[in-house]
Write an enzyme that holds these catalytic residues in place. Structure first.
Site, PDB file in Angstrom:
ATOM      1  N   ASN A  26     100.963 -15.913  -0.409  1.00 57.23           N
ATOM      2  CA  ASN A  26     100.327 -16.113   0.889  1.00 57.23           C
ATOM      3  C   ASN A  26     101.359 -15.778   1.955  1.00 57.23           C
ATOM      4  O   ASN A  26     102.564 -16.015   1.758  1.00 57.23           O
ATOM      5  CB  ASN A  26      99.905 -17.574   1.110  1.00 57.23           C
ATOM      6  CG  ASN A  26      98.676 -17.974   0.328  1.00 57.23           C
ATOM      7  OD1 ASN A  26      97.896 -17.139  -0.104  1.00 57.23           O
ATOM      8  ND2 ASN A  26      98.505 -19.277   0.140  1.00 57.23           N
TER       9      ASN A  26
ATOM     10  N   TYR B 212      92.099  -2.554 -23.075  1.00 59.23           N
ATOM     11  CA  TYR B 212      91.963  -1.386 -22.206  1.00 59.23           C
ATOM     12  C   TYR B 212      93.293  -0.750 -21.828  1.00 59.23           C
ATOM     13  O   TYR B 212      93.309   0.336 -21.245  1.00 59.23           O
ATOM     14  CB  TYR B 212      91.210  -1.763 -20.921  1.00 59.23           C
ATOM     15  CG  TYR B 212      91.907  -2.827 -20.092  1.00 59.23           C
ATOM     16  CD1 TYR B 212      92.856  -2.473 -19.138  1.00 59.23           C
ATOM     17  CD2 TYR B 212      91.625  -4.171 -20.271  1.00 59.23           C
ATOM     18  CE1 TYR B 212      93.507  -3.436 -18.387  1.00 59.23           C
ATOM     19  CE2 TYR B 212      92.267  -5.136 -19.523  1.00 59.23           C
ATOM     20  CZ  TYR B 212      93.206  -4.766 -18.585  1.00 59.23           C
ATOM     21  OH  TYR B 212      93.848  -5.734 -17.853  1.00 59.23           O
TER      22      TYR B 212
ATOM     23  N   CYS C  33      93.079  -8.092  -5.137  1.00 55.18           N
ATOM     24  CA  CYS C  33      94.487  -7.901  -5.488  1.00 55.18           C
ATOM     25  C   CYS C  33      95.094  -6.830  -4.599  1.00 55.18           C
ATOM     26  O   CYS C  33      94.406  -5.930  -4.125  1.00 55.18           O
ATOM     27  CB  CYS C  33      94.632  -7.448  -6.942  1.00 55.18           C
ATOM     28  SG  CYS C  33      93.887  -8.540  -8.165  1.00 55.18           S
TER      29      CYS C  33
ATOM     30  N   ASP D 122      86.089  -0.070  -8.664  1.00 55.76           N
ATOM     31  CA  ASP D 122      86.684  -0.992  -7.697  1.00 55.76           C
ATOM     32  C   ASP D 122      86.427  -0.501  -6.281  1.00 55.76           C
ATOM     33  O   ASP D 122      86.464   0.710  -6.020  1.00 55.76           O
ATOM     34  CB  ASP D 122      88.193  -1.090  -7.883  1.00 55.76           C
ATOM     35  CG  ASP D 122      88.597  -1.927  -9.086  1.00 55.76           C
ATOM     36  OD1 ASP D 122      87.754  -2.138  -9.985  1.00 55.76           O
ATOM     37  OD2 ASP D 122      89.763  -2.350  -9.137  1.00 55.76           O
TER      38      ASP D 122
ATOM     39  N   GLU E  20      87.174  -5.454  -8.201  1.00 47.06           N
ATOM     40  CA  GLU E  20      86.183  -4.945  -9.136  1.00 47.06           C
ATOM     41  C   GLU E  20      84.762  -5.230  -8.657  1.00 47.06           C
ATOM     42  O   GLU E  20      84.469  -6.306  -8.144  1.00 47.06           O
ATOM     43  CB  GLU E  20      86.365  -5.605 -10.513  1.00 47.06           C
ATOM     44  CG  GLU E  20      87.746  -5.467 -11.113  1.00 47.06           C
ATOM     45  CD  GLU E  20      88.679  -6.603 -10.767  1.00 47.06           C
ATOM     46  OE1 GLU E  20      89.734  -6.740 -11.418  1.00 47.06           O
ATOM     47  OE2 GLU E  20      88.365  -7.375  -9.811  1.00 47.06           O
TER      48      GLU E  20
ATOM     49  N   HIS F 294      97.237 -16.920  -2.702  1.00 48.95           N
ATOM     50  CA  HIS F 294      95.851 -16.552  -3.004  1.00 48.95           C
ATOM     51  C   HIS F 294      95.610 -15.050  -3.066  1.00 48.95           C
ATOM     52  O   HIS F 294      94.473 -14.617  -3.247  1.00 48.95           O
ATOM     53  CB  HIS F 294      94.909 -17.179  -1.983  1.00 48.95           C
ATOM     54  CG  HIS F 294      94.846 -18.672  -2.077  1.00 48.95           C
ATOM     55  ND1 HIS F 294      95.751 -19.495  -1.447  1.00 48.95           N
ATOM     56  CD2 HIS F 294      94.005 -19.498  -2.748  1.00 48.95           C
ATOM     57  CE1 HIS F 294      95.467 -20.767  -1.706  1.00 48.95           C
ATOM     58  NE2 HIS F 294      94.406 -20.795  -2.490  1.00 48.95           N
TER      59      HIS F 294
END
Length: 232
Positions: free
Chosen positions: A116, A105, A73, A48, A195, A157
């Site tokens: 937001n 995982y 994120c 990442d 990522e 978002h």
């Protein structure tokens, strides 16, 4: 010295290990700059791009969506998320889709709400997301005094991630690795993770390629195992 790494059964790639990687990563985060973190070959096997949330600009959002391509994120510590009453999303969903949530995982997902900042318009442009992210850093720096509900709205978002209570003692995801790095750097405990994907395969960028990108861009690259050894 090298560490042998692999991803999804691919041929091992020899990735150099530098004893100064963690120090460089800490210094970058302290300066508001990004780092690249590979979690582990036997976990997600992903690298990442990670920014301290306080240092995110529209250009940083643009880099993440163009150069990384994953989901943008913001990770918050468990105590901060608790102060703002941010749940794990899986626990809030009553839809049947949430009933069977086994992950290959890890034991669970870190996802919480999406938000937001109230001063954004749609919330998705680079400047809107940068505003939301930097305000989240302000919130994380003062969870008892920040008017979270007055400043943010949901859904939005920017995806929020809630770290495990014991950080690296309980979970070794990018959420926890990033927060541990921010705490070591002495900055607001909020980090952005995104990522890195391979444009040709569509899968996760293999560690050797991620490190090559980091070297080209002057971004510190660090292995999750090295962060755990130093900060865990």
């Amino acid at each position: 010295m090298t560490r042998s790494q692999h991803h999804d059964g691919d041929v091992d790639a020899e990735v150099p290990v530098d004893a100064d990687d963690v120090d460089r990563a800490v210094a970058a985060v302290r300066a508001g700059e990004p780092v690249c973190i590979h979690d582990a070959a036997d976990r997600e096997g992903e690298t990442d791009i990670v920014y301290p949330a306080h240092g995110v600009t529209p250009a940083a959002v643009r880099r993440m969506r163009n150069d990384a391509g994953g989901l943008v994120c913001v990770a918050l510590p468990d105590a901060v998320a608790g102060a703002f009453d941010l749940p794990f999303m899986q626990e809030e969903l009553e839809h049947p889709l949430a009933a069977d949530h086994e992950l290959g995982y890890d034991e669970r997902s870190s996802f919480s709400l999406t938000v937001n900042h109230r001063d954004t318009f749609t919330g998705i442009p680079d400047d809107d997301r940068a505003l939301t992210i930097t305000k989240l850093a302000e919130a994380a720096a003062d969870p008892d005094g920040f008017p979270f509900v007055d400043e943010f709205r949901a859904p939005g978002h920017v995806h929020l991630l809630r770290a495990a209570p014991g950080l690296l003692d309980h979970r070794l995801g990018h959420t926890e690795l990033g927060i541990a790095l921010a705490e070591e750097a002495g900055v607001a405990p909020a980090v952005v993770v995104c990522e890195m994907l391979d444009d040709e395969t569509g899968g996760a960028l293999v560690p050797a390629d991620a490190r090559s990108y980091a070297d080209r861009e002057g971004i510190p690259y660090v292995e999750g195992a090295d962060l755990v050894a130093r900060l865990g």
